[in-house]
Write an enzyme that holds these catalytic residues in place. Structure first.
Site, mmCIF file in Angstrom:
data_model
loop_
_atom_site.group_PDB
_atom_site.id
_atom_site.type_symbol
_atom_site.label_atom_id
_atom_site.label_comp_id
_atom_site.label_asym_id
_atom_site.label_seq_id
_atom_site.Cartn_x
_atom_site.Cartn_y
_atom_site.Cartn_z
ATOM 1 N N GLY A 88 11.219 0.365 0.219
ATOM 2 C CA GLY A 88 9.984 -0.062 -0.249
ATOM 3 C C GLY A 88 9.633 0.746 -1.656
ATOM 4 O O GLY A 88 9.209 1.668 -1.533
ATOM 5 N N LYS A 143 -7.801 11.066 7.021
ATOM 6 C CA LYS A 143 -7.525 9.868 6.097
ATOM 7 C C LYS A 143 -7.968 8.517 6.271
ATOM 8 O O LYS A 143 -8.614 7.627 5.567
ATOM 9 C CB LYS A 143 -6.238 9.967 5.438
ATOM 10 C CG LYS A 143 -6.031 8.849 4.284
ATOM 11 C CD LYS A 143 -4.995 9.323 3.216
ATOM 12 C CE LYS A 143 -5.160 8.390 2.012
ATOM 13 N NZ LYS A 143 -3.611 8.236 1.585
ATOM 14 N N ASN A 177 -12.492 0.487 2.721
ATOM 15 C CA ASN A 177 -11.629 -0.617 2.254
ATOM 16 C C ASN A 177 -12.043 -2.052 2.702
ATOM 17 O O ASN A 177 -12.222 -2.996 1.977
ATOM 18 C CB ASN A 177 -10.252 -0.631 2.788
ATOM 19 C CG ASN A 177 -9.389 0.548 2.030
ATOM 20 O OD1 ASN A 177 -10.069 1.602 1.627
ATOM 21 N ND2 ASN A 177 -8.043 0.679 2.242
ATOM 22 N N SER A 226 -10.721 -0.983 -3.951
ATOM 23 C CA SER A 226 -9.865 -0.207 -2.982
ATOM 24 C C SER A 226 -8.498 -1.063 -2.805
ATOM 25 O O SER A 226 -8.444 -2.388 -3.586
ATOM 26 C CB SER A 226 -10.594 -0.384 -1.687
ATOM 27 O OG SER A 226 -10.679 -1.824 -1.421
ATOM 28 N N SER A 227 -7.603 -0.439 -2.292
ATOM 29 C CA SER A 227 -6.108 -1.342 -2.121
ATOM 30 C C SER A 227 -6.419 -2.549 -1.632
ATOM 31 O O SER A 227 -5.766 -3.722 -1.799
ATOM 32 C CB SER A 227 -5.331 -0.666 -1.646
ATOM 33 O OG SER A 227 -5.713 -0.133 -0.304
ATOM 34 N N GLU A 259 -3.673 -4.574 4.628
ATOM 35 C CA GLU A 259 -3.408 -3.812 5.797
ATOM 36 C C GLU A 259 -4.175 -3.290 6.776
ATOM 37 O O GLU A 259 -4.460 -2.463 7.641
ATOM 38 C CB GLU A 259 -3.012 -2.126 5.117
ATOM 39 C CG GLU A 259 -1.808 -2.363 4.275
ATOM 40 C CD GLU A 259 -1.186 -0.940 3.662
ATOM 41 O OE1 GLU A 259 0.028 -0.516 4.224
ATOM 42 O OE2 GLU A 259 -1.833 -0.283 2.895
HETATM 43 P P1 NAD Z 1 3.510 -1.975 -2.662
HETATM 44 O O1 NAD Z 1 3.254 -3.475 -2.491
HETATM 45 O O2 NAD Z 1 3.336 -1.813 -4.514
HETATM 46 O O3 NAD Z 1 5.120 -1.879 -2.551
HETATM 47 C C1 NAD Z 1 5.763 -2.265 -1.438
HETATM 48 C C2 NAD Z 1 7.092 -2.695 -1.603
HETATM 49 O O4 NAD Z 1 7.814 -2.843 -0.455
HETATM 50 C C3 NAD Z 1 7.169 -3.945 -2.438
HETATM 51 O O5 NAD Z 1 7.932 -3.745 -3.885
HETATM 52 C C4 NAD Z 1 7.995 -4.870 -1.578
HETATM 53 O O6 NAD Z 1 8.844 -5.874 -2.268
HETATM 54 C C5 NAD Z 1 8.769 -3.958 -0.824
HETATM 55 N N1 NAD Z 1 9.055 -4.425 0.632
HETATM 56 C C6 NAD Z 1 8.585 -5.372 1.419
HETATM 57 N N2 NAD Z 1 9.269 -5.229 2.275
HETATM 58 C C7 NAD Z 1 10.524 -4.722 2.323
HETATM 59 C C8 NAD Z 1 11.732 -4.441 3.219
HETATM 60 N N3 NAD Z 1 11.868 -4.993 4.329
HETATM 61 N N4 NAD Z 1 12.709 -3.775 2.687
HETATM 62 C C9 NAD Z 1 12.469 -3.014 1.218
HETATM 63 N N5 NAD Z 1 11.458 -3.141 0.744
HETATM 64 C C10 NAD Z 1 10.380 -4.218 1.142
HETATM 65 O O7 NAD Z 1 2.867 -0.861 -1.866
HETATM 66 P P2 NAD Z 1 2.143 0.655 -2.380
HETATM 67 O O8 NAD Z 1 0.911 0.638 -3.182
HETATM 68 O O9 NAD Z 1 3.340 1.425 -3.041
HETATM 69 O O10 NAD Z 1 1.929 1.084 -0.915
HETATM 70 C C11 NAD Z 1 2.721 1.447 0.071
HETATM 71 C C12 NAD Z 1 2.194 2.150 1.298
HETATM 72 O O11 NAD Z 1 1.681 3.317 0.597
HETATM 73 C C13 NAD Z 1 0.988 1.488 2.027
HETATM 74 O O12 NAD Z 1 1.006 1.675 3.230
HETATM 75 C C14 NAD Z 1 -0.087 2.101 1.157
HETATM 76 O O13 NAD Z 1 -1.386 2.187 1.815
HETATM 77 C C15 NAD Z 1 0.307 3.587 1.049
HETATM 78 N N6 NAD Z 1 -0.396 4.289 -0.079
HETATM 79 C C16 NAD Z 1 -0.387 3.708 -1.172
HETATM 80 C C17 NAD Z 1 -1.049 4.520 -2.373
HETATM 81 C C18 NAD Z 1 -1.183 3.903 -3.659
HETATM 82 O O14 NAD Z 1 -1.767 4.559 -4.345
HETATM 83 N N7 NAD Z 1 -0.620 2.875 -3.909
HETATM 84 C C19 NAD Z 1 -1.230 5.626 -1.944
HETATM 85 C C20 NAD Z 1 -1.509 6.263 -0.616
HETATM 86 C C21 NAD Z 1 -0.888 5.618 0.327
#
Ligand code: NAD
Length: 305
Positions: free
Chosen positions: A7, A185, A193, A254-255, A267
């Site tokens: 991811g 958290k 959210n 929010s996300s 989520e």
């Molecule tokens: P995002 O949507 O930017 O990235 C997710 C990625 O996963 C995408 O690029 C997608 O193509 C990929 N993906 C989906 N299925 C896949 C698979 N089977 N194999 C490989 N890749 C796959 O999401 P994000 O914002 O990076 O968030 C990721 C996690 O981190 C979430 O749970 C979010 O809640 C958490 N989080 C995000 C933040 C933030 O600031 N963005 C902060 C803390 C926690």
């Protein structure tokens, strides 16, 4: 520590970029072909406080043929955790670990079921990132990362992962009991959210009206009661902490709000939905979280095509 990040969106790229920049062996694995091509061809572009730098990263869409990983970091959205966990199980070296820093509650359990209890390291991060386009992210904020073994396992291993992240300039602490950290958290996500997502408001606007504050307070108090019934000591002032976060991030959407705006799956299942599931197991009523979950699930099931 040979590392694969499954991811490589906003957060996967952030952690993968920082580790790569520190010279650590890291591969970014993502299903989004155009993004992986951009990363491979041009490197990762990271914007931080108005300045942009490019970091050379290794990225791929194919798990097959990758070297066995000592550490797999899961950064997919929670709807894709099970699929990512199956890939992690294939990629993990013997004795290797799988780390989740995803938001919500339930991702670590899915991972544990698929890769084995003793391998799972879970935690939270106050790092933040936004995906700007293929191969481009904004580093939105810095803050501590806290990790621990999810279901026992060897604490020394969590310490090693913390050392690894610290040496890449990602401030990380390993703790013996990670559950209160994750629940605390979760409270913030529970209180902010779904309400902001459903109403279209920014985080700070949650505090404008007494009725919105009351709704947030009720959702958080239900979640805190469930946490305590699970034996997890959440902060006494959980509601005030949620309001403080809403104030500190007043201008942010929010996300979950961003997901709803972009008509993506949210989520919710691992946030308010996780509170509903735990409450059901305990025979507790959590009507506010149940309603918020049902509304978000209804909305995301009926996006106009
Ligand atoms: P995002 O949507 O930017 O990235 C997710 C990625 O996963 C995408 O690029 C997608 O193509 C990929 N993906 C989906 N299925 C896949 C698979 N089977 N194999 C490989 N890749 C796959 O999401 P994000 O914002 O990076 O968030 C990721 C996690 O981190 C979430 O749970 C979010 O809640 C958490 N989080 C995000 C933040 C933030 O600031 N963005 C902060 C803390 C926690």
């Amino acid at each position: 520590m040979q590392t694969v990040i499954i991811g490589a969106g906003a957060m996967g790229c952030l952690f993968g970029g920082l580790l790569s920049e520190a010279g650590m062996p890291v591969v970014l694995l993502d299903v989004w072909r155009a993004h992986v091509q951009a990363l491979t061809r041009n490197g990762l572009s990271v914007e931080w406080r108005g300045k942009t730098r490019t970091i050379a990263v290794q990225a791929t869409t194919r798990a097959a043929g990758l070297e066995a990983a000592d550490l797999v970091i899961i950064f997919v959205k929670s709807g894709h955790t099970a699929e990512a966990a199956r890939t992690a199980a294939e990629l993990c070296a013997e004795g290797g670990l799988v780390l989740t820093l995803q938001n919500g509650l339930g991702n670590a359990d899915i991972l544990a079921r698929i890769v084995g209890d003793e391998r799972v390291v879970a935690g939270t991060t106050a790092q933040g990132a936004t995906l700007l386009g293929p191969g481009r992210i904004r580093h939105a904020g810095r803050g501590p990362t806290v990790i621990g073994m999810w279901r026992g396992g060897n604490f020394q291993k969590a310490l090693q992962v913390a050392d690894w992240l610290n040496s890449a300039g990602i401030p990380t602490e390993a703790v013996e009991d990670i559950r209160p950290v994750i629940w605390n958290k979760l409270m913030v996500n529970v209180g902010i959210n779904a309400i902001t997502a459903l109403t279209g408001i920014r985080n700070g606007q949650l505090l404008d009206l007494p009725q919105t504050r009351a709704l947030s307070r009720a959702a958080v108090e239900e979640a805190a009661a469930v946490a305590r019934a699970c034996g997890v000591a959440v902060a006494e002032d959980a509601v005030q902490r949620v309001f403080a976060v809403a104030r500190a991030t007043a201008e942010n959407r929010s996300s979950m709000g961003q997901d709803i705006d972009a008509r993506r799956m949210t989520e919710i299942e691992m946030i308010n939905g996780a509170v509903v599931r735990r409450a059901a197991e305990l025979g507790m009523a959590v009507p506010v979280n149940q309603t918020l979950t049902a509304l978000v699930e209804t909305l995301q099931a009926h996006y106009p095509s």
